[in-house]
Write a protein that holds these residues in place. Structure first.
Motif, short mmCIF file in Angstrom:
data_model
loop_
_atom_site.label_atom_id
_atom_site.label_comp_id
_atom_site.label_asym_id
_atom_site.label_seq_id
_atom_site.Cartn_x
_atom_site.Cartn_y
_atom_site.Cartn_z
N LEU A 1 -11.53 74.53 -2.84
CA LEU A 1 -11.19 73.27 -3.48
C LEU A 1 -9.72 73.21 -3.84
O LEU A 1 -9.06 72.18 -3.63
CB LEU A 1 -12.05 73.07 -4.74
N ALA A 2 -9.17 74.30 -4.35
CA ALA A 2 -7.75 74.34 -4.71
C ALA A 2 -6.87 74.14 -3.48
O ALA A 2 -5.86 73.42 -3.52
CB ALA A 2 -7.41 75.67 -5.39
N THR A 3 -7.25 74.76 -2.38
CA THR A 3 -6.47 74.62 -1.13
C THR A 3 -6.52 73.18 -0.64
O THR A 3 -5.51 72.64 -0.18
CB THR A 3 -7.03 75.57 -0.06
N LEU A 4 -7.68 72.54 -0.72
CA LEU A 4 -7.80 71.15 -0.29
C LEU A 4 -6.93 70.24 -1.15
O LEU A 4 -6.14 69.43 -0.62
CB LEU A 4 -9.26 70.71 -0.38
N VAL A 5 -7.04 70.35 -2.46
CA VAL A 5 -6.29 69.48 -3.38
C VAL A 5 -4.79 69.74 -3.28
O VAL A 5 -3.98 68.83 -3.45
CB VAL A 5 -6.80 69.66 -4.82
N GLN A 6 -4.42 70.97 -3.01
CA GLN A 6 -3.00 71.32 -2.88
C GLN A 6 -2.35 70.62 -1.69
O GLN A 6 -1.16 70.30 -1.72
CB GLN A 6 -2.87 72.84 -2.72
N ASN A 7 -3.14 70.31 -0.67
CA ASN A 7 -2.58 69.76 0.56
C ASN A 7 -2.97 68.31 0.85
O ASN A 7 -2.30 67.64 1.64
CB ASN A 7 -3.01 70.63 1.76
N TYR A 8 -4.03 67.82 0.20
CA TYR A 8 -4.53 66.47 0.51
C TYR A 8 -4.95 65.74 -0.75
O TYR A 8 -5.38 66.35 -1.74
CB TYR A 8 -5.74 66.54 1.46
N LYS A 9 -4.85 64.43 -0.68
CA LYS A 9 -5.47 63.57 -1.67
C LYS A 9 -6.87 63.22 -1.16
O LYS A 9 -7.04 62.92 0.03
CB LYS A 9 -4.67 62.28 -1.85
N ILE A 10 -7.83 63.25 -2.06
CA ILE A 10 -9.20 62.86 -1.71
C ILE A 10 -9.41 61.45 -2.24
O ILE A 10 -9.23 61.21 -3.45
CB ILE A 10 -10.23 63.82 -2.32
N LEU A 11 -9.77 60.54 -1.38
CA LEU A 11 -9.85 59.13 -1.75
C LEU A 11 -11.22 58.54 -1.42
O LEU A 11 -11.86 58.95 -0.45
CB LEU A 11 -8.76 58.33 -1.01
N PRO A 12 -11.66 57.55 -2.22
CA PRO A 12 -12.89 56.84 -1.87
C PRO A 12 -12.63 55.80 -0.80
O PRO A 12 -11.47 55.44 -0.53
CB PRO A 12 -13.29 56.18 -3.20
N THR A 13 -13.67 55.34 -0.16
CA THR A 13 -13.57 54.24 0.80
C THR A 13 -14.49 53.11 0.32
O THR A 13 -15.18 53.24 -0.69
CB THR A 13 -14.02 54.68 2.21
N ARG A 14 -14.50 52.02 1.06
CA ARG A 14 -15.38 50.91 0.70
C ARG A 14 -16.85 51.29 0.83
O ARG A 14 -17.73 50.66 0.24
CB ARG A 14 -15.08 49.69 1.58
N GLU A 15 -17.13 52.35 1.60
CA GLU A 15 -18.51 52.80 1.80
C GLU A 15 -18.93 53.85 0.77
O GLU A 15 -20.10 54.24 0.73
CB GLU A 15 -18.67 53.39 3.20
N THR A 16 -18.00 54.31 -0.05
CA THR A 16 -18.33 55.35 -1.03
C THR A 16 -19.18 54.75 -2.15
O THR A 16 -18.77 53.79 -2.80
CB THR A 16 -17.04 55.94 -1.65
N PRO A 17 -20.37 55.29 -2.39
CA PRO A 17 -21.22 54.74 -3.45
C PRO A 17 -20.68 55.04 -4.84
O PRO A 17 -20.02 56.06 -5.05
CB PRO A 17 -22.57 55.44 -3.22
N THR A 18 -20.95 54.16 -5.77
CA THR A 18 -20.63 54.43 -7.16
C THR A 18 -21.71 55.35 -7.72
O THR A 18 -22.81 55.45 -7.15
CB THR A 18 -20.60 53.14 -7.99
N PRO A 19 -21.44 56.04 -8.83
CA PRO A 19 -22.49 56.90 -9.40
C PRO A 19 -23.79 56.16 -9.68
O PRO A 19 -24.88 56.72 -9.50
CB PRO A 19 -21.85 57.40 -10.70
#
Length: 497
Positions: A455-473
């Motif tokens: 997870l640290a490696t992913l966040v260090q290199n990329y932004k994780i973003l929602p899309t229009r298809e991403t469900p809300t909680p």
């Protein structure tokens, strides 16, 4: 003088059938009133099948949360005619999991256990479990984890190459469940068997397919196990997971053990640690060899369970962590600020990152990979401070998801707030992602260091973003009939920093 007319054969048959039906109805009603007679609340059971259909119709997180809110922290249900008690009270859990561990020695109990599973830590109890646990514990010390950490780092490097390709395709479309399933297959295969798999290719490997089949909820199998007589389940050899998949993993392990005998250069993986556990340098202390050596069957069972336990839980944790970070960009940026300034490739540095720990813990709280765990009574028992009698063989289910979402345990439980794990410690027996007591998950340290680095490696290199298809909680739907917190799809996207 009156005479009694003898009953005709048809009348006798009718009388017999009605009497039999009456006895069956009485027996079932008696079984299904077990908790009511003890003033334990719970959902009304359906004749013969109990509450099993509700488990199939509704996802377990929603179902147990509903029961928990409606009936309280102690409630009863029925799987067929079998009575089960559910406990979410922290003080009672302390008794079940720790103080009276001698009564509740075992976890999930299966009617039929495949021979491959018989020698696994999950299924053993008593002295055999204690011996196996004490022998396996050194495998997960900090020293051993540092050696495994080198392997995990190589997996994150391969993952970065795959992420770079993903970020350039389809506007950076990122399906975390698929990606982390592949990544964790790579980690487990290398850490357990030193096996190199082309996990990021479009063609799924046999090992990947075996893993996914093992964890797919199979309605027919579950219904059969819960409703069929135990003798029939044993005769049909119906295990909780497909036996052909277990046998594939057994054959793979045996082939690798044989191969290792002829290799001069040793590989520092889980399988080799088990093979070396009985080497001569470990046995010069005058100890009984049977206590310090693993048998071949135990090596196979331990390897298979390591593969199974390590695959789904960590990939599920990472999937939900990505989802929560995508929906909470402020938390994601705070995490980025911490990991971008640290040498996350160093085991000790990574282990000491406070906010990363908090994000992982909050992910485990709000989206626990394992929704419930169980303990089984090995003798009659009365819950301390109550009149609730638990007969021998009764299963006690701990509804982890419901406990983690209880406002008595966590303020604003539906909110993703990592700070709660920095500002204060959770009340004992209210944070249970790896179980509790002596049977707590032995591979917890391995799972956490793997999740933190990836997870640290992913966040260090990329932004994780929602899309229009991403469900809300609120619109999110979990998979039905599965003990693992899963959903069909979570559409996200990644963007290079």
């Amino acid at each position: 003088m009156s005479t009694t007319t003898p009953l005709t054969p048809n009348q006798l048959i009718f009388l017999f059938i009605t009497s039999l039906i009456g006895l069956v109805v009485f027996y079932v009603k008696r079984k299904h009133s077990f908790w009511e007679r003890q003033n334990v609340k719970g959902p009304k059971p359906i004749f013969i099948v109990g509450n099993i259909f509700e488990n199939m119709k509704t996802s377990l997180p929603e179902l147990y949360s509903k029961y928990y809110k409606k009936y309280g922290k102690v409630f009863g249900t029925y799987y067929g005619l079998q009575h089960n008690l559910h406990i979410g009270d922290s003080e009672l859990l302390r008794n079940i999991c720790v103080k009276d561990f001698n009564v509740f020695q075992s976890g999930f109990q299966s009617v039929y256990v495949h021979p491959i599973e018989e020698n696994s830590l999950i299924n053993l109890i008593g002295p055999k479990w204690k011996r196996m646990r004490s022998m396996l514990s050194p495998t997960f010390t900090s020293g051993k984890m540092k050696k495994m950490f080198k392997i995990i780092k190589s997996c994150t490097q391969d993952a970065q190459i795959a992420l770079t390709k993903l970020s350039k395709k389809d506007n950076g479309a990122f399906e975390p469940k698929t990606f982390w399933g592949r990544y964790n297959t790579d980690v487990i295969a290398k850490c357990c068997f030193a096996a190199n798999l082309d996990v990021y290719s479009d063609e799924a490997s046999t090992l990947q397919r075996v893993f996914h089949e093992l964890f797919d909820a199979q309605l027919a199998r579950i219904l059969f196990i819960f409703l069929a007589p135990e003798w029939l389940t044993k005769a049909a050899r119906i295990a909780n997971v497909p036996t052909k998949n277990l046998e594939y993993l057994r054959d793979l392990t045996l082939a690798l053990i044989e191969k290792r005998k002829n290799e001069k250069e040793k590989v520092e993986d889980f399988l080799q640690i088990l093979i070396d556990s009985g080497s001569s340098e470990d046995n010069n202390n005058g100890k009984d060899d049977s206590k310090v050596k693993f048998t071949p069957e135990e090596i196979v069972s331990s390897s298979v369970i390591f593969l199974l336990a390590g695959f789904e839980t960590t990939s599920t944790l990472l999937t939900w962590a990505c989802y929560r970070l995508a929906l909470n960009p402020n938390i994601q940026e705070k995490l980025f600020n911490e990991v971008s300034k640290a040498d996350i490739q160093d085991y000790d540095v990574l282990s000491g990152l406070t906010y990363l720990d908090a994000v992982i813990n909050e992910s485990l709280r709000i989206d626990p990979p394992i929704i419930i765990f169980q303990r089984t009574a090995h003798e009659d028992y009365t819950l301390p401070g109550t009149n609730i009698f638990i007969p021998k063989h009764t299963r006690v289910t701990i509804p982890v998801y419901a406990i983690h979402h209880d406002p008595d345990n966590y303020s604003d439980p539906e909110e993703f707030k990592p700070e709660r794990f920095i500002n204060e410690s959770p009340k004992p027996f209210t944070f249970l992602p790896f179980g509790a007591g002596p049977r707590i998950c032995i591979g917890m340290r391995f799972a956490l260091i793997n999740a933190k680095l990836s997870l640290a490696t992913l966040v260090q290199n990329y932004k994780i973003l929602p899309t229009r298809e991403t469900p809300t909680p609120k619109s999110l739907s979990h998979a039905k009939g599965s003990l693992v917190l899963s959903t069909k799809s979570l559409k996200l996207k990644i963007e290079p920093r």
